[in-house]
Design a protein around this motif. Structure first.
Motif, PDB file in Angstrom:
ATOM      1  N   MET A   1     -76.912 -29.985  14.546  1.00 21.34           N
ATOM      2  CA  MET A   1     -77.831 -29.176  15.351  1.00 21.34           C
ATOM      3  C   MET A   1     -77.264 -27.796  15.662  1.00 21.34           C
ATOM      4  SD  MET A   1     -80.467 -31.081  15.792  1.00 21.34           S
ATOM      5  CE  MET A   1     -81.328 -30.276  17.138  1.00 21.34           C
ATOM      6  N   GLY A   2     -76.015 -27.539  15.247  1.00 24.08           N
ATOM      7  CA  GLY A   2     -75.369 -26.286  15.613  1.00 24.08           C
ATOM      8  C   GLY A   2     -76.109 -25.063  15.112  1.00 24.08           C
ATOM      9  N   ASN A   3     -76.646 -25.115  13.893  1.00 21.53           N
ATOM     10  CA  ASN A   3     -77.365 -23.967  13.343  1.00 21.53           C
ATOM     11  C   ASN A   3     -78.849 -24.272  13.182  1.00 21.53           C
ATOM     12  OD1 ASN A   3     -77.150 -25.810  11.302  1.00 21.53           O
ATOM     13  ND2 ASN A   3     -76.770 -24.304   9.691  1.00 21.53           N
ATOM     14  N   TYR A   4     -79.377 -25.106  14.068  1.00 25.25           N
ATOM     15  CA  TYR A   4     -80.792 -25.515  13.978  1.00 25.25           C
ATOM     16  C   TYR A   4     -81.725 -24.313  14.068  1.00 25.25           C
ATOM     17  CZ  TYR A   4     -85.248 -27.543  15.416  1.00 25.25           C
ATOM     18  OH  TYR A   4     -86.568 -27.869  15.525  1.00 25.25           O
ATOM     19  N   ARG A   5     -81.472 -23.434  15.047  1.00 26.79           N
ATOM     20  CA  ARG A   5     -82.350 -22.268  15.221  1.00 26.79           C
ATOM     21  C   ARG A   5     -82.271 -21.342  14.015  1.00 26.79           C
ATOM     22  NH1 ARG A   5     -84.300 -21.092  20.246  1.00 26.79           N
ATOM     23  NH2 ARG A   5     -84.112 -18.860  19.901  1.00 26.79           N
ATOM     24  N   THR A   6     -81.089 -21.221  13.424  1.00 27.40           N
ATOM     25  CA  THR A   6     -80.948 -20.380  12.235  1.00 27.40           C
ATOM     26  C   THR A   6     -81.753 -20.946  11.076  1.00 27.40           C
ATOM     27  OG1 THR A   6     -78.718 -19.785  12.945  1.00 27.40           O
ATOM     28  CG2 THR A   6     -79.284 -19.349  10.648  1.00 27.40           C
ATOM     29  N   GLN A   7     -81.748 -22.268  10.942  1.00 25.82           N
ATOM     30  CA  GLN A   7     -82.482 -22.898   9.842  1.00 25.82           C
ATOM     31  C   GLN A   7     -83.987 -22.748   9.998  1.00 25.82           C
ATOM     32  OE1 GLN A   7     -81.300 -26.906   8.989  1.00 25.82           O
ATOM     33  NE2 GLN A   7     -79.098 -26.431   9.023  1.00 25.82           N
ATOM     34  N   ILE A   8     -84.505 -23.014  11.198  1.00 30.39           N
ATOM     35  CA  ILE A   8     -85.968 -22.910  11.363  1.00 30.39           C
ATOM     36  C   ILE A   8     -86.422 -21.457  11.342  1.00 30.39           C
ATOM     37  CG2 ILE A   8     -86.170 -25.103  12.568  1.00 30.39           C
ATOM     38  CD1 ILE A   8     -86.416 -23.608  15.178  1.00 30.39           C
ATOM     39  N   LYS A   9     -85.518 -20.519  11.698  1.00 34.58           N
ATOM     40  CA  LYS A   9     -85.862 -19.105  11.553  1.00 34.58           C
ATOM     41  C   LYS A   9     -85.952 -18.733  10.078  1.00 34.58           C
ATOM     42  CE  LYS A   9     -83.401 -15.038  12.419  1.00 34.58           C
ATOM     43  NZ  LYS A   9     -82.497 -14.225  13.260  1.00 34.58           N
ATOM     44  N   GLY A  10     -85.072 -19.301   9.255  1.00 36.50           N
ATOM     45  CA  GLY A  10     -85.125 -19.054   7.816  1.00 36.50           C
ATOM     46  C   GLY A  10     -86.381 -19.601   7.181  1.00 36.50           C
ATOM     47  N   ILE A  11     -86.878 -20.709   7.713  1.00 32.28           N
ATOM     48  CA  ILE A  11     -88.133 -21.289   7.221  1.00 32.28           C
ATOM     49  C   ILE A  11     -89.318 -20.399   7.574  1.00 32.28           C
ATOM     50  CG2 ILE A  11     -89.696 -23.268   7.472  1.00 32.28           C
ATOM     51  CD1 ILE A  11     -87.192 -24.995   7.908  1.00 32.28           C
ATOM     52  N   GLY A  12     -89.211 -19.686   8.711  1.00 33.01           N
ATOM     53  CA  GLY A  12     -90.286 -18.774   9.108  1.00 33.01           C
ATOM     54  C   GLY A  12     -90.915 -19.101  10.444  1.00 33.01           C
ATOM     55  N   CYS A  13     -90.168 -19.662  11.390  1.00 35.08           N
ATOM     56  CA  CYS A  13     -90.700 -19.958  12.723  1.00 35.08           C
ATOM     57  C   CYS A  13     -91.102 -18.657  13.418  1.00 35.08           C
ATOM     58  CB  CYS A  13     -89.659 -20.699  13.558  1.00 35.08           C
ATOM     59  SG  CYS A  13     -90.193 -21.040  15.242  1.00 35.08           S
ATOM     60  N   SER A  14     -92.359 -18.547  13.814  1.00 31.25           N
ATOM     61  CA  SER A  14     -92.906 -17.293  14.344  1.00 31.25           C
ATOM     62  C   SER A  14     -92.209 -16.851  15.620  1.00 31.25           C
ATOM     63  CB  SER A  14     -94.403 -17.471  14.610  1.00 31.25           C
ATOM     64  OG  SER A  14     -95.068 -17.873  13.440  1.00 31.25           O
ATOM     65  N   GLU A  15     -91.906 -17.813  16.496  1.00 29.03           N
ATOM     66  CA  GLU A  15     -91.328 -17.448  17.785  1.00 29.03           C
ATOM     67  C   GLU A  15     -89.925 -16.864  17.635  1.00 29.03           C
ATOM     68  OE1 GLU A  15     -91.206 -19.373  22.256  1.00 29.03           O
ATOM     69  OE2 GLU A  15     -92.440 -20.210  20.663  1.00 29.03           O
ATOM     70  N   LEU A  16     -89.159 -17.368  16.681  1.00 30.66           N
ATOM     71  CA  LEU A  16     -87.817 -16.833  16.449  1.00 30.66           C
ATOM     72  C   LEU A  16     -87.867 -15.509  15.705  1.00 30.66           C
ATOM     73  CD1 LEU A  16     -85.881 -20.100  15.557  1.00 30.66           C
ATOM     74  CD2 LEU A  16     -85.757 -18.800  17.666  1.00 30.66           C
ATOM     75  N   LEU A  17     -88.816 -15.364  14.772  1.00 33.26           N
ATOM     76  CA  LEU A  17     -88.942 -14.115  14.026  1.00 33.26           C
ATOM     77  C   LEU A  17     -89.355 -12.963  14.939  1.00 33.26           C
ATOM     78  CD1 LEU A  17     -90.670 -15.378  10.753  1.00 33.26           C
ATOM     79  CD2 LEU A  17     -88.318 -14.559  10.998  1.00 33.26           C
ATOM     80  N   ALA A  18     -90.174 -13.264  15.969  1.00 30.60           N
ATOM     81  CA  ALA A  18     -90.629 -12.217  16.887  1.00 30.60           C
ATOM     82  C   ALA A  18     -89.471 -11.609  17.660  1.00 30.60           C
ATOM     83  CB  ALA A  18     -91.657 -12.795  17.853  1.00 30.60           C
ATOM     84  N   ASN A  19     -88.397 -12.389  17.872  1.00 30.93           N
ATOM     85  CA  ASN A  19     -87.251 -11.903  18.640  1.00 30.93           C
ATOM     86  C   ASN A  19     -86.060 -11.498  17.768  1.00 30.93           C
ATOM     87  OD1 ASN A  19     -88.310 -12.219  21.290  1.00 30.93           O
ATOM     88  ND2 ASN A  19     -88.093 -14.421  21.072  1.00 30.93           N
ATOM     89  N   SER A  20     -86.199 -11.562  16.451  1.00 34.27           N
ATOM     90  CA  SER A  20     -85.090 -11.186  15.574  1.00 34.27           C
ATOM     91  C   SER A  20     -84.926  -9.671  15.567  1.00 34.27           C
ATOM     92  CB  SER A  20     -85.331 -11.691  14.153  1.00 34.27           C
ATOM     93  OG  SER A  20     -86.443 -11.041  13.574  1.00 34.27           O
ATOM     94  N   LEU A  21     -83.708  -9.222  15.343  1.00 34.90           N
ATOM     95  CA  LEU A  21     -83.425  -7.789  15.363  1.00 34.90           C
ATOM     96  C   LEU A  21     -84.151  -7.056  14.239  1.00 34.90           C
ATOM     97  CD1 LEU A  21     -79.580  -7.773  16.143  1.00 34.90           C
ATOM     98  CD2 LEU A  21     -81.477  -7.441  17.723  1.00 34.90           C
TER      99      LEU A  21
END
Length: 298
Positions: free
Chosen positions: A1-21
């Protein structure tokens, strides 16, 4: 689970992409600046766009199926509202009323917009539906039942107050005592609540000239002077744009705040906070002292 957010952001999770630099402007390219997070108990903040739902648009006499698809595709305008922060006037232009009755084969290239009517939340049913999608709480049913539940105790609390609150609520309480109209009594109750929380109820003749500059306002127009007269027309104005002109309850304005992802107006922040946390019971753990005091008394 350590890089869970990184993985779902790579898949294209909208909520994480909105806050990416990468998605931020150069001036805002800081990890702590302009972070878009769920607020006010929102369960669906920036939902992902579903796939494989466009074939139904090309069929005729398919209104009910398209209505179901609209519920699934609300994420598309929702992402524009949250990420791009577009205004009400621009929103009207971007989501025109293409789907009134049945769907035709000659559709616009922007298929998603055809799935949505003109300002998809600017009607009672759609405001209720949009609020339910965002918070999983029924808007009007919860609001009206909660007003009924707290009505007697709230009036009792307001009558016990003295000083400025008593002076400002005297005429409003007289109308409430004399009237048998349910809607008029609710209006009086909400006005008393605003005064009790230390905020102001602006009269129509003082505010009507400022219509085009209003960030958010509710205009109650009566044919004759006096609160005992039933309202002839009720308008909601947001960012100087009239978004609805027939209103069963102020719950519709509360729903529009969620649908448009707006902040509470600073002049009525305690009133809207009490509507959210005391009456609607959404995200009740954190309250300001003023609202918490009201909640304890109720």
């Amino acid at each position: 689970m350590g890089n869970y957010r990184t993985q779902i952001k790579g898949i294209g999770c909208s909520e994480l992409l909105a806050n990416s630099l990468k998605s931020k402007a150069l001036d805002d390219a800081l990890s702590t600046k302009n972070v878009k997070r769920p607020k006010r108990g929102e369960s669906s903040h920036i939902p992902d766009i579903p796939t494989g739902i466009l074939n139904e648009v090309k069929k005729q006499n398919n209104r009910m199926v398209i209505k179901e698809k609209m519920a699934k595709t609300f994420s598309i305008p929702r992402q524009e509202i949250v990420e791009k922060e577009i205004g009400v006037e621009e929103l009207k232009e971007r989501w025109p009323a293409y789907l009134v009755g049945t769907c035709t084969k000659n559709v616009s290239l922007d298929v998603y917009r055809i799935l949505w009517t003109n300002i998809f939340f600017f009607s009672f049913l759609k405001i209720n539906a949009e609020f339910l999608r965002i918070t999983t709480v029924p808007l009007q049913a919860r609001f009206l039942s909660s007003l009924y539940k707290h009505h007697s105790k709230l009036i009792e609390i307001i009558r016990k107050r003295g000083g400025t609150v008593r002076e400002k609520t005297r005429d409003i309480l007289k109308v409430l005592d004399q009237s048998l109209d349910v809607n008029l009594r609710r209006e009086c109750l909400l006005k008393c609540l605003i005064v009790y929380l230390g905020e102001n109820v602006v009269q129509k003749d003082e505010a009507e000239s400022e219509l085009e500059r209003c960030t958010m306002a509710v205009f109650v127009l009566r044919e004759k002077e006096g609160l005992l007269q039933p309202p002839q027309e009720i308008r909601i104005v947001i960012e100087g744009v009239e978004v609805i002109n027939e209103l069963p309850s102020v719950s519709m304005l509360f729903g529009l705040i969620y649908a448009l992802n707006l902040s509470y107006p600073s002049e009525l922040r305690y009133t809207f906070e009490s509507l959210q946390k005391v009456f609607m019971e959404v995200e009740t753990k954190k309250m300001s002292r003023r609202v918490c005091s009201l909640s304890v008394k109720l």
